[in-house]
Design an enzyme around this catalytic site. Structure first.
Site, mmCIF file in Angstrom:
data_model
loop_
_atom_site.group_PDB
_atom_site.id
_atom_site.type_symbol
_atom_site.label_atom_id
_atom_site.label_comp_id
_atom_site.label_asym_id
_atom_site.label_seq_id
_atom_site.Cartn_x
_atom_site.Cartn_y
_atom_site.Cartn_z
ATOM 1 N N ALA A 1 1.219 15.966 6.318
ATOM 2 C CA ALA A 1 0.380 16.922 5.814
ATOM 3 C C ALA A 1 0.321 17.217 4.313
ATOM 4 O O ALA A 1 1.211 16.852 3.800
ATOM 5 C CB ALA A 1 0.320 18.373 6.959
ATOM 6 N N LYS A 2 0.083 17.855 3.619
ATOM 7 C CA LYS A 2 -0.454 18.035 2.444
ATOM 8 C C LYS A 2 -1.055 19.531 1.856
ATOM 9 O O LYS A 2 -1.749 20.167 2.672
ATOM 10 C CB LYS A 2 -0.355 17.160 1.891
ATOM 11 C CG LYS A 2 -0.295 16.798 0.259
ATOM 12 C CD LYS A 2 1.480 15.982 0.390
ATOM 13 C CE LYS A 2 2.106 15.864 -1.193
ATOM 14 N NZ LYS A 2 2.835 15.335 -1.056
ATOM 15 N N ALA A 3 -0.367 20.091 1.105
ATOM 16 C CA ALA A 3 -1.354 21.407 0.715
ATOM 17 C C ALA A 3 -1.396 21.181 -1.092
ATOM 18 O O ALA A 3 -0.678 20.650 -1.582
ATOM 19 C CB ALA A 3 -0.777 23.150 1.198
#
Length: 379
Positions: A73-75
């Site tokens: 995941a990444k934001a």
């Protein structure tokens, strides 16, 4: 966004905004077959959804590559990290994601965010589990202060150099980038007996073929930041020239896509260790392989940060701070072993190292997806 989806993910893309601060943000949860989504959050005024999705995929392979049980995941926040309104934008971002954080995603640090920002995230949501990478004063594992990613980069270089027959002691190393990864890599390279001949920042590059004084560089960086290259004195290079020096080991540890197909044909190093995420293009990777230049892929070489993050994840609600000595020992063991495995598999499968590493990670993710019933009947 539909065009971003393939057999692996993303499973979820959440776009958020805040009119008062002007914040625009995105969370990409790529694949959670092996565990909850975990990855860094970056802040940049030019951020795009595609960029974050690409980095989320790297996290999927990185966690699987080191065989730790979290998902990719990444934001990202489209905002200027130098703005005086940074904290307000960050608080607005995490408020908008309160349904996902920390149940589906735990924030970490990436470009534009600091350990204090991780503390702000915890404060805003009132949950110690919302972010990792907080300052040691709050019981966290301060990645940048410890230099875990750069330490791992040098350890993988040591393992790879032994495989290809290039003694690390006395080997010349050129490092693009002298930020959170670069400084720690330079420090560890010096400890292992290598000679750091070049470093660079956004202010320029330094070069000394006989070797830079790493201890002095670290002292100057602590005071002057990126201006260390001006304060040190000595020979300066034009931006990018540090990638083409006569050096046995090249460490691109700044930004993505810096080594193109054309530039790959001119690289003189025998070993490229990817300290940054995605620093070589796919076409460049093939050129380097054809020229017999060994590349340690990013999600192998810079995985020291995720190993430290795994310790931090386990300790989020604990009163006891993880032992840095144990973290460093685990990083060295994990990354050295993984480097040797990937190089051996690349030779056995007649693949580039990126292809071999990705295939190993994909095998692990696919097995987890099958066990959870997430594969289509035709897979």
């Amino acid at each position: 966004m539909f065009e971003l989806i393939d057999e692996w993910g993303p499973e979820k893309v959440v776009v958020v905004s805040d009119s008062r601060t002007g914040m625009r943000g995105v969370l990409v949860i790529d694949n959670t077959a092996r565990g909850v989504g975990k990855g860094g959050t970056r802040m940049s005024p030019t951020l795009s959804v595609a960029e974050v999705a690409r980095l989320a995929r790297v996290m999927t392979w990185k966690w699987a590559g080191v065989d730790l049980f979290y998902g990719g995941a990444k934001a990202g926040i489209r905002f200027d990290p130098a703005s005086p309104d940074k904290e307000a934008a960050l608080r607005a971002f995490v408020r908008r994601l309160s349904n996902e954080v920390p149940r589906e995603y735990v924030l970490g640090l990436d470009m534009g965010l600091t350990e204090r920002d991780a503390a702000i995230v915890q404060d805003e949501l009132g949950d110690r589990g919302a972010a990792v990478g907080t300052p040691a004063e709050l019981g966290g594992v301060p990645y940048d202060e410890l230099g875990v990613t750069g330490f791992g980069v040098a350890e993988t270089a040591s393992a790879a150099s032994a495989v290809i027959g290039v003694p690390l002691a006395g080997a010349r190393v050129s490092i693009q980038g002298f930020g959170a990864v670069g400084w720690a890599a330079a420090k560890r390279f010096a400890e292992l007996g290598a000679t750091v001949v070049a470093v660079s920042t956004v202010d320029g590059a330094l070069h000394d073929p006989s070797g830079l004084d790493v201890a002095r560089l670290l002292e100057l960086r602590a005071v002057h930041g990126d201006a260390v290259v001006r304060e040190y004195g000595g020979s300066r290079l034009r931006p990018g020239e540090e990638l083409l020096l006569d050096a046995e080991i090249l460490v691109p540890a700044a930004v993505q896509d810096v080594i193109s197909e054309e530039l790959a044909a001119r690289v003189k190093a025998r070993l490229v260790v990817e300290g940054a995420n995605l620093p070589t293009t796919p076409a460049a990777q093939k050129v380097l392989a054809e020229r017999g230049i060994t590349v340690v892929p990013d999600f192998v070489a810079n995985a020291g940060g995720v190993v430290a993050a795994a310790f931090a994840m386990d300790a989020r609600y604990s009163a006891f701070r993880p032992d840095p000595a144990e973290i460093f020992a685990t990083i060295a063991a994990k990354l050295r072993g993984n480097t040797e495995l990937v190089l051996a598999e690349a030779a056995r499968r007649e693949r580039t190292t990126h292809e071999a590493a990705r295939e190993l990670a994909q095998d692990r993710v696919r097995a987890a997806m099958a066990l959870r019933g997430r594969l289509s009947t035709g897979s």
